[in-house]
Design a protein around this motif. Structure first.
Motif, PDB file in Angstrom:
ATOM      1  N   GLY A 317       3.270  10.836  -2.676  1.00 19.68           N
ATOM      2  CA  GLY A 317       3.590   9.421  -2.842  1.00 19.68           C
ATOM      3  C   GLY A 317       4.920   9.036  -2.250  1.00 19.68           C
ATOM      4  O   GLY A 317       5.528   9.784  -1.476  1.00 19.68           O
ATOM      5  N   ARG A 318       5.390   7.839  -2.665  1.00 22.43           N
ATOM      6  CA  ARG A 318       6.602   7.285  -2.047  1.00 22.43           C
ATOM      7  C   ARG A 318       7.846   7.994  -2.556  1.00 22.43           C
ATOM      8  O   ARG A 318       7.920   8.401  -3.717  1.00 22.43           O
ATOM      9  CB  ARG A 318       6.707   5.786  -2.360  1.00 22.43           C
ATOM     10  N   ILE A 319       8.816   8.152  -1.659  1.00 19.05           N
ATOM     11  CA  ILE A 319      10.130   8.655  -2.052  1.00 19.05           C
ATOM     12  C   ILE A 319      10.942   7.418  -2.429  1.00 19.05           C
ATOM     13  O   ILE A 319      11.241   6.575  -1.561  1.00 19.05           O
ATOM     14  CB  ILE A 319      10.770   9.470  -0.909  1.00 19.05           C
ATOM     15  N   PRO A 320      11.279   7.253  -3.714  1.00 16.02           N
ATOM     16  CA  PRO A 320      11.715   5.945  -4.227  1.00 16.02           C
ATOM     17  C   PRO A 320      12.914   5.317  -3.515  1.00 16.02           C
ATOM     18  O   PRO A 320      12.973   4.095  -3.401  1.00 16.02           O
ATOM     19  CB  PRO A 320      12.043   6.225  -5.691  1.00 16.02           C
ATOM     20  N   GLN A 321      13.865   6.118  -2.997  1.00 19.75           N
ATOM     21  CA  GLN A 321      15.055   5.458  -2.428  1.00 19.75           C
ATOM     22  C   GLN A 321      14.820   4.807  -1.061  1.00 19.75           C
ATOM     23  O   GLN A 321      15.726   4.187  -0.524  1.00 19.75           O
ATOM     24  CB  GLN A 321      16.270   6.400  -2.385  1.00 19.75           C
ATOM     25  N   ASN A 324       9.869   2.894   3.105  1.00 18.13           N
ATOM     26  CA  ASN A 324       8.678   3.230   3.913  1.00 18.13           C
ATOM     27  C   ASN A 324       8.454   4.724   4.084  1.00 18.13           C
ATOM     28  O   ASN A 324       7.783   5.138   5.016  1.00 18.13           O
ATOM     29  CB  ASN A 324       8.809   2.575   5.301  1.00 18.13           C
ATOM     30  N   LEU A 325       9.055   5.540   3.209  1.00 16.91           N
ATOM     31  CA  LEU A 325       8.920   6.993   3.383  1.00 16.91           C
ATOM     32  C   LEU A 325       8.098   7.606   2.248  1.00 16.91           C
ATOM     33  O   LEU A 325       8.378   7.382   1.061  1.00 16.91           O
ATOM     34  CB  LEU A 325      10.308   7.645   3.428  1.00 16.91           C
ATOM     35  N   PHE A 326       7.118   8.404   2.643  1.00 16.13           N
ATOM     36  CA  PHE A 326       6.179   9.000   1.687  1.00 16.13           C
ATOM     37  C   PHE A 326       6.095  10.500   1.964  1.00 16.13           C
ATOM     38  O   PHE A 326       6.465  10.964   3.043  1.00 16.13           O
ATOM     39  CB  PHE A 326       4.791   8.361   1.850  1.00 16.13           C
ATOM     40  N   VAL A 327       5.571  11.225   0.976  1.00 13.49           N
ATOM     41  CA  VAL A 327       5.441  12.670   1.150  1.00 13.49           C
ATOM     42  C   VAL A 327       4.088  13.135   0.613  1.00 13.49           C
ATOM     43  O   VAL A 327       3.529  12.528  -0.312  1.00 13.49           O
ATOM     44  CB  VAL A 327       6.621  13.406   0.433  1.00 13.49           C
ATOM     45  N   VAL A 345      -5.975  10.099  -2.148  1.00  8.33           N
ATOM     46  CA  VAL A 345      -4.931   9.408  -2.936  1.00  8.33           C
ATOM     47  C   VAL A 345      -3.757   8.994  -2.047  1.00  8.33           C
ATOM     48  O   VAL A 345      -3.213   7.905  -2.217  1.00  8.33           O
ATOM     49  CB  VAL A 345      -4.424  10.209  -4.170  1.00  8.33           C
ATOM     50  N   LEU A 346      -3.415   9.842  -1.074  1.00 10.55           N
ATOM     51  CA  LEU A 346      -2.298   9.461  -0.194  1.00 10.55           C
ATOM     52  C   LEU A 346      -2.654   8.214   0.621  1.00 10.55           C
ATOM     53  O   LEU A 346      -1.829   7.316   0.797  1.00 10.55           O
ATOM     54  CB  LEU A 346      -1.936  10.607   0.758  1.00 10.55           C
ATOM     55  N   ALA A 347      -3.896   8.162   1.096  1.00  5.16           N
ATOM     56  CA  ALA A 347      -4.318   6.974   1.853  1.00  5.16           C
ATOM     57  C   ALA A 347      -4.209   5.741   0.957  1.00  5.16           C
ATOM     58  O   ALA A 347      -3.697   4.700   1.375  1.00  5.16           O
ATOM     59  CB  ALA A 347      -5.737   7.160   2.381  1.00  5.16           C
ATOM     60  N   LEU A 362       2.164  14.302 -10.492  1.00  5.28           N
ATOM     61  CA  LEU A 362       1.935  14.631  -9.076  1.00  5.28           C
ATOM     62  C   LEU A 362       2.872  13.860  -8.145  1.00  5.28           C
ATOM     63  O   LEU A 362       2.820  14.045  -6.933  1.00  5.28           O
ATOM     64  CB  LEU A 362       0.474  14.310  -8.693  1.00  5.28           C
ATOM     65  N   THR A 363       3.696  12.985  -8.700  1.00  2.98           N
ATOM     66  CA  THR A 363       4.526  12.127  -7.849  1.00  2.98           C
ATOM     67  C   THR A 363       5.885  12.766  -7.564  1.00  2.98           C
ATOM     68  O   THR A 363       6.242  13.805  -8.129  1.00  2.98           O
ATOM     69  CB  THR A 363       4.730  10.747  -8.508  1.00  2.98           C
TER      70      THR A 363
END
Ligand SMILES: Cc1cc2nc3c(=O)[nH]c(=O)nc-3n(C[C@H](O)[C@H](O)[C@H](O)COP(=O)(O)OP(=O)(O)OC[C@H]3O[C@@H](n4cnc5c(N)ncnc54)[C@H](O)[C@@H]3O)c2cc1C
Length: 372
Positions: A317-321, A324-327, A345-347, A362-363
């Protein structure tokens, strides 16, 4: 050439490619960038074992992602074959699970977890076990059979995924060794020496290398390589057709007479060598469980790097800081089995949709409570 992808995926292993396949299926413009050929790291090296699950009874994060993936594995191989003509060798082969005296306590716990989840488990006494594995060593008195356990030829699967992605318009850029991520306000930008990616969202799916990719942005992802060695044998006639598991080690027969014996778990950094000790240990294990494997031909051995995380679960999921960056990384021993669910789930997350399963556990947030 697609110069303005909506979503850029960094890393073309089974996780990046399955995510790209899901996104492309929804009409999204996707690019996958890999520093080498896609599908040549852990996703190639793995054994392709696919344990079962029951989504309606899955309580833990691990069980949810495994069970969701188990459902999706039922249709994915046919979809890929219809599109690409590549048969990924997926089959329900079942597995015989056994344990040594030292492993008995953990084995009993695992057994009750499977039962609680509603997974079909057949208890085997010595007579039953011989029906599955006539050649099993005499000192294995009992075990259990999981009929829904499956396997996939993972090198063929990643090949099928890459071909399907290309057919659906995914841009796959290989041999991109110098990709860098930089910050512009709260947004992350990706560049290679000859290209600036003007993408809406970036998802890092670089397996064991994900923490290296994220480091320059000050993101500390506790994903570390865990080496797994593997030996491939060949026999003229398979002495059994199911997977055999004992603790963390296993024997996986392929339909064409090849047999995989795995695997070690070693924290030796990014070192992919095979060692005499590792290979000898696996050969000894195989022979001790099925003595006639002592006469099998040794074809080759290899090692791969599992993306290990402290709780053995991926970060999705998203990297909160960042905006637009996800992992999608850290699947450790389960990235092949969990890839269909992860890709789905990532999609969904990348498209601002609610995933089909509860993502608790899982996040990325749980990084705050962990040490690498
Ligand atoms: C011996 C062994 C046995 C296994 N058996 C099983 C099994 O039976 N069942 C199961 O479910 N799982 C198994 N696994 C685990 C499974 O293989 C992994 O969890 C899974 O493949 C991880 O997939 P991935 O896409 O995250 O990583 P990888 O497959 O490692 O892919 C990462 C990709 O990122 C690319 N990359 C790295 N750095 C960069 C960069 N800077 N820029 C661009 N691209 C980059 C790499 O080149 C690679 O293509 C096994 C693993 C091993 C090693």
């Amino acid at each position: 050439m697609n110069q303005r992808p909506d979503i850029l995926i960094i890393g073309g292993g089974v996780i990046g490619l399955t995510t790209a396949w899901n996104l492309a299926g929804q009409g999204v413009s996707v690019s996958v960038v890999d520093r080498q050929q896609v599908g040549r790291e852990a996703s190639w090296a793995g054994a392709g074992m696919l344990p079962p699950g029951r989504l309606q009874n899955a309580i833990t994060p691990e069980a949810r992602l495994r069970a969701y993936s188990h459902q999706l594995w039922k249709t994915l191989p046919e979809e890929l074959k219809a599109r690409t003509g590549i048969d990924n060798g997926y089959r329900r082969c079942g597995s015989v699970e056994t344990c040594t005296a030292n492993q008995a306590e953990a084995f009993d716990r695992q057994l009750s977890d499977w039962r609680a989840e509603g997974i079909v488990v057949e208890e085997l006494d010595r007579t039953d076990i011989e029906k599955h594995i006539p050649a099993l060593a005499e000192n294995v008195p009992s075990g259990v059979f999981l009929p829904e356990f499956g396997q996939v030829r993972n090198p063929r699967h990643v090949k099928a995924l890459a071909a399907a992605c290309r057919q659906m318009g995914v841009e796959i850029l290989e041999d991109q060794e110098q990709l860098s991520l930089t910050l512009s306000g709260q947004r992350v930008e990706a560049t290679t020496p000859d290209r600036q990616f003007a993408c809406d969202r970036i998802c890092v799916c670089a397996g064991s290398w994900s923490s290296k990719v994220l480091d320059p942005l000050g993101v500390s992802l506790p994903v570390k390589p865990v080496r797994g060695q593997m030996v491939q044998l060949k026999v003229s006639q398979l002495p059994f057709s199911c997977v055999i598991e004992q603790g963390r080690r296993y024997i996986v027969p392929r339909a064409d007479g090849l047999i995989l014996v795995g695997s070690t778990e070693e924290y030796v950094g990014f070192e992919k060598r095979n060692t005499t000790e590792g290979v000898a240990d696996l050969l000894k294990f195989a022979e001790s469980l099925v003595p006639e494997l002592g006469r099998a031909e040794v074809i080759r051995c290899w090692a791969g790097l599992r993306p290990g995380s402290p709780d053995e679960l991926p970060f999705l999921g998203r990297i909160p800081q960042f905006d637009n960056l996800f992992v999608g990384a850290g699947h450790f021993r389960s990235g092949l089995q969990m890839s269909p669910g992860t890709g789905a789930v990532l999609a969904d997350i990348l498209l601002n949709r609610t995933p089909d399963i509860d993502m608790d556990g899982l996040t990325f947030d749980r990084v705050a409570t962990m040490t690498a």
